[in-house]
Design a protein around this motif. Sequence first.
Motif, PDB file in Angstrom:
ATOM      1  N   PHE A 208      36.281  36.163  34.238  1.00  0.00           N
ATOM      2  CA  PHE A 208      37.502  36.149  33.429  1.00  0.00           C
ATOM      3  C   PHE A 208      38.463  35.032  33.816  1.00  0.00           C
ATOM      4  CE2 PHE A 208      36.038  40.564  33.830  1.00  0.00           C
ATOM      5  CZ  PHE A 208      35.820  40.875  32.496  1.00  0.00           C
ATOM      6  N   LEU A 209      38.494  34.700  35.099  1.00  0.00           N
ATOM      7  CA  LEU A 209      39.486  33.742  35.598  1.00  0.00           C
ATOM      8  C   LEU A 209      38.815  32.753  36.545  1.00  0.00           C
ATOM      9  CD1 LEU A 209      42.590  33.095  35.722  1.00  0.00           C
ATOM     10  CD2 LEU A 209      42.661  34.523  37.774  1.00  0.00           C
ATOM     11  N   SER A 210      39.075  31.474  36.345  1.00  0.00           N
ATOM     12  CA  SER A 210      38.482  30.439  37.192  1.00  0.00           C
ATOM     13  C   SER A 210      38.893  30.632  38.648  1.00  0.00           C
ATOM     14  CB  SER A 210      38.928  29.051  36.715  1.00  0.00           C
ATOM     15  OG  SER A 210      38.526  28.048  37.638  1.00  0.00           O
ATOM     16  N   THR A 211      37.960  30.395  39.549  1.00  0.00           N
ATOM     17  CA  THR A 211      38.251  30.538  40.981  1.00  0.00           C
ATOM     18  C   THR A 211      39.253  29.490  41.454  1.00  0.00           C
ATOM     19  OG1 THR A 211      36.309  29.160  41.458  1.00  0.00           O
ATOM     20  CG2 THR A 211      36.016  31.548  41.506  1.00  0.00           C
ATOM     21  N   LYS A 212      39.449  28.441  40.676  1.00  0.00           N
ATOM     22  CA  LYS A 212      40.383  27.383  41.059  1.00  0.00           C
ATOM     23  C   LYS A 212      41.826  27.711  40.659  1.00  0.00           C
ATOM     24  CE  LYS A 212      36.949  23.667  40.737  1.00  0.00           C
ATOM     25  NZ  LYS A 212      36.593  22.381  40.101  1.00  0.00           N
ATOM     26  N   ALA A 213      42.004  28.790  39.888  1.00  0.00           N
ATOM     27  CA  ALA A 213      43.352  29.125  39.395  1.00  0.00           C
ATOM     28  C   ALA A 213      44.313  29.428  40.531  1.00  0.00           C
ATOM     29  CB  ALA A 213      43.275  30.311  38.442  1.00  0.00           C
ATOM     30  N   LEU A 239      38.762  33.460  19.574  1.00  0.00           N
ATOM     31  CA  LEU A 239      38.950  34.625  18.697  1.00  0.00           C
ATOM     32  C   LEU A 239      40.415  35.050  18.621  1.00  0.00           C
ATOM     33  CD1 LEU A 239      35.879  36.770  19.814  1.00  0.00           C
ATOM     34  CD2 LEU A 239      36.191  35.685  17.583  1.00  0.00           C
ATOM     35  N   GLY A 240      41.278  34.372  19.397  1.00  0.00           N
ATOM     36  CA  GLY A 240      42.698  34.714  19.405  1.00  0.00           C
ATOM     37  C   GLY A 240      43.033  35.868  20.320  1.00  0.00           C
ATOM     38  N   ILE A 241      42.139  36.176  21.267  1.00  0.00           N
ATOM     39  CA  ILE A 241      42.362  37.287  22.196  1.00  0.00           C
ATOM     40  C   ILE A 241      42.934  36.743  23.504  1.00  0.00           C
ATOM     41  CG2 ILE A 241      41.278  39.167  23.482  1.00  0.00           C
ATOM     42  CD1 ILE A 241      39.051  39.165  21.368  1.00  0.00           C
ATOM     43  N   THR A 242      44.028  37.319  23.974  1.00  0.00           N
ATOM     44  CA  THR A 242      44.644  36.927  25.243  1.00  0.00           C
ATOM     45  C   THR A 242      44.050  37.742  26.385  1.00  0.00           C
ATOM     46  OG1 THR A 242      46.740  36.423  24.130  1.00  0.00           O
ATOM     47  CG2 THR A 242      46.820  36.738  26.520  1.00  0.00           C
ATOM     48  N   ILE A 243      43.656  37.052  27.456  1.00  0.00           N
ATOM     49  CA  ILE A 243      43.134  37.750  28.637  1.00  0.00           C
ATOM     50  C   ILE A 243      44.238  37.874  29.678  1.00  0.00           C
ATOM     51  CG2 ILE A 243      41.548  37.604  30.587  1.00  0.00           C
ATOM     52  CD1 ILE A 243      39.436  36.558  28.823  1.00  0.00           C
ATOM     53  N   ILE A 244      44.484  39.099  30.118  1.00  0.00           N
ATOM     54  CA  ILE A 244      45.481  39.378  31.148  1.00  0.00           C
ATOM     55  C   ILE A 244      44.730  39.886  32.374  1.00  0.00           C
ATOM     56  CG2 ILE A 244      47.552  40.700  31.749  1.00  0.00           C
ATOM     57  CD1 ILE A 244      47.928  41.128  28.689  1.00  0.00           C
ATOM     58  N   THR A 245      44.971  39.257  33.525  1.00  0.00           N
ATOM     59  CA  THR A 245      44.261  39.671  34.746  1.00  0.00           C
ATOM     60  C   THR A 245      45.165  40.529  35.629  1.00  0.00           C
ATOM     61  OG1 THR A 245      44.874  37.574  35.801  1.00  0.00           O
ATOM     62  CG2 THR A 245      42.716  37.695  34.759  1.00  0.00           C
ATOM     63  N   ALA A 246      44.624  41.631  36.123  1.00  0.00           N
ATOM     64  CA  ALA A 246      45.378  42.552  36.985  1.00  0.00           C
ATOM     65  C   ALA A 246      45.241  42.139  38.442  1.00  0.00           C
ATOM     66  CB  ALA A 246      44.862  43.974  36.805  1.00  0.00           C
ATOM     67  N   HIS A 247      46.209  42.526  39.250  1.00  0.00           N
ATOM     68  CA  HIS A 247      46.202  42.205  40.676  1.00  0.00           C
ATOM     69  C   HIS A 247      45.730  43.375  41.528  1.00  0.00           C
ATOM     70  CE1 HIS A 247      48.180  38.220  40.545  1.00  0.00           C
ATOM     71  NE2 HIS A 247      48.741  38.706  39.453  1.00  0.00           N
ATOM     72  N   SER A 248      45.465  44.518  40.912  1.00  0.00           N
ATOM     73  CA  SER A 248      44.999  45.673  41.675  1.00  0.00           C
ATOM     74  C   SER A 248      44.204  46.585  40.756  1.00  0.00           C
ATOM     75  CB  SER A 248      46.181  46.440  42.275  1.00  0.00           C
ATOM     76  OG  SER A 248      46.944  47.044  41.246  1.00  0.00           O
ATOM     77  N   PRO A 249      43.279  47.389  41.303  1.00  0.00           N
ATOM     78  CA  PRO A 249      42.516  48.334  40.473  1.00  0.00           C
ATOM     79  C   PRO A 249      43.427  49.354  39.791  1.00  0.00           C
ATOM     80  CG  PRO A 249      41.475  48.050  42.618  1.00  0.00           C
ATOM     81  CD  PRO A 249      42.809  47.383  42.703  1.00  0.00           C
ATOM     82  N   GLN A 250      44.531  49.740  40.484  1.00  0.00           N
ATOM     83  CA  GLN A 250      45.436  50.748  39.919  1.00  0.00           C
ATOM     84  C   GLN A 250      46.081  50.266  38.627  1.00  0.00           C
ATOM     85  OE1 GLN A 250      45.405  49.708  43.033  1.00  0.00           O
ATOM     86  NE2 GLN A 250      44.952  51.493  44.304  1.00  0.00           N
ATOM     87  N   ALA A 251      46.241  48.959  38.488  1.00  0.00           N
ATOM     88  CA  ALA A 251      46.906  48.423  37.304  1.00  0.00           C
ATOM     89  C   ALA A 251      46.097  48.700  36.043  1.00  0.00           C
ATOM     90  CB  ALA A 251      47.125  46.919  37.472  1.00  0.00           C
ATOM     91  N   LYS A 252      44.765  48.731  36.168  1.00  0.00           N
ATOM     92  CA  LYS A 252      43.895  49.039  35.022  1.00  0.00           C
ATOM     93  C   LYS A 252      43.219  50.396  35.263  1.00  0.00           C
ATOM     94  CE  LYS A 252      40.404  45.906  36.910  1.00  0.00           C
ATOM     95  NZ  LYS A 252      39.479  46.915  37.404  1.00  0.00           N
ATOM     96  N   GLY A 253      44.058  51.358  35.578  1.00  0.00           N
ATOM     97  CA  GLY A 253      43.570  52.672  35.980  1.00  0.00           C
ATOM     98  C   GLY A 253      42.794  53.419  34.909  1.00  0.00           C
ATOM     99  N   ARG A 254      43.056  53.154  33.621  1.00  0.00           N
ATOM    100  CA  ARG A 254      42.385  53.914  32.566  1.00  0.00           C
ATOM    101  C   ARG A 254      40.886  53.634  32.560  1.00  0.00           C
ATOM    102  NH1 ARG A 254      47.178  55.307  31.050  1.00  0.00           N
ATOM    103  NH2 ARG A 254      48.721  53.825  30.256  1.00  0.00           N
ATOM    104  N   VAL A 255      40.515  52.366  32.690  1.00  0.00           N
ATOM    105  CA  VAL A 255      39.094  52.050  32.722  1.00  0.00           C
ATOM    106  C   VAL A 255      38.472  52.416  34.069  1.00  0.00           C
ATOM    107  CG1 VAL A 255      39.311  49.639  33.503  1.00  0.00           C
ATOM    108  CG2 VAL A 255      37.370  50.312  32.077  1.00  0.00           C
ATOM    109  N   GLU A 256      39.273  52.368  35.145  1.00  0.00           N
ATOM    110  CA  GLU A 256      38.762  52.790  36.455  1.00  0.00           C
ATOM    111  C   GLU A 256      38.417  54.285  36.440  1.00  0.00           C
ATOM    112  OE1 GLU A 256      38.064  51.052  39.054  1.00  0.00           O
ATOM    113  OE2 GLU A 256      38.958  49.100  38.651  1.00  0.00           O
ATOM    114  N   ARG A 257      39.261  55.083  35.801  1.00  0.00           N
ATOM    115  CA  ARG A 257      39.018  56.525  35.740  1.00  0.00           C
ATOM    116  C   ARG A 257      37.819  56.865  34.843  1.00  0.00           C
ATOM    117  NH1 ARG A 257      44.618  56.498  35.975  1.00  0.00           N
ATOM    118  NH2 ARG A 257      44.837  56.533  33.718  1.00  0.00           N
ATOM    119  N   LEU A 258      37.481  55.936  33.953  1.00  0.00           N
ATOM    120  CA  LEU A 258      36.331  56.157  33.076  1.00  0.00           C
ATOM    121  C   LEU A 258      35.065  56.345  33.884  1.00  0.00           C
ATOM    122  CD1 LEU A 258      34.969  56.135  30.261  1.00  0.00           C
ATOM    123  CD2 LEU A 258      34.844  53.643  30.443  1.00  0.00           C
ATOM    124  N   TRP A 259      34.958  55.613  35.008  1.00  0.00           N
ATOM    125  CA  TRP A 259      33.724  55.700  35.819  1.00  0.00           C
ATOM    126  C   TRP A 259      33.630  57.036  36.528  1.00  0.00           C
ATOM    127  CZ3 TRP A 259      31.889  52.355  33.107  1.00  0.00           C
ATOM    128  CH2 TRP A 259      32.418  51.093  32.910  1.00  0.00           C
TER     129      TRP A 259
END
Length: 259
Positions: A208-213, A239-259
Amino acid sequence: MSQKQINRYVVIQKSLEGLLTVKEAAKVLGLSERQVIRLRKGVMQSGVSALIHKNKGRKPSHAVSDELKGKIISLKLSDNYKNANFKHFNELLERFHGIKLSYSTIYNILNSTGIKSPKKRRRFKPHTRRKRKPQMGLLVQMDSSPFDWLGIGCNYSIHGAIDDATGKVLGLYMTKNECLQGYFEVARFMLENFGIPASIYSDRHAIFLSTKASKLSIEDQLEGKVCNDTQFSRAMRELGITIITAHSPQAKGRVERLW
């Protein structure tokens, strides 16, 4: 005498000799004419000693005595108070020993002898859950989870996407390891069945994000330097989709809880 007092004496002396008027002397010294008149009178009566402050060398009447300082230090080092921070110790002194002093006075007395206040415990800051987006398609969370999903003693990675507003699973795809193909297949299924979302929320994986960022300095960013898109981020951008990167697993907790 300090240099300031010497300069003041020279100007007052010139005023007494008639080389400067009171008004001129006041302007040179930055004082009022009344102060210059008082200083002239003092020099005439007592000489240069009139310019030395009368309290010089005297201990202020409100100063804490050496005896009281010693008592405070001794109490702080005792077993009863050695673990108390300075603020609490200040309160205990007044409550049990009748010693009423300001916190800054206690701090200065103890700090000057090398005594440090015990570190305060960090107050627990509860994690507040981010509110869901108000409408489906505004934000999609993506992630991958390696696990022995088939129960055969071998891990496989499931790539998934979940809608932030509704919690609806928009796509799943399993591969041996987390990879670009897995996310592309999830994105394909999502786009064909649910349409194009406004943004995707993911971790900071190199897909999702370049290692050089993270290596771009503030100076580089101010100069307008940017890192190249990854294959996935470039496809989403087209496609006009914006990618937002999280700094912690808790920030995207909804998909984490899916597992």
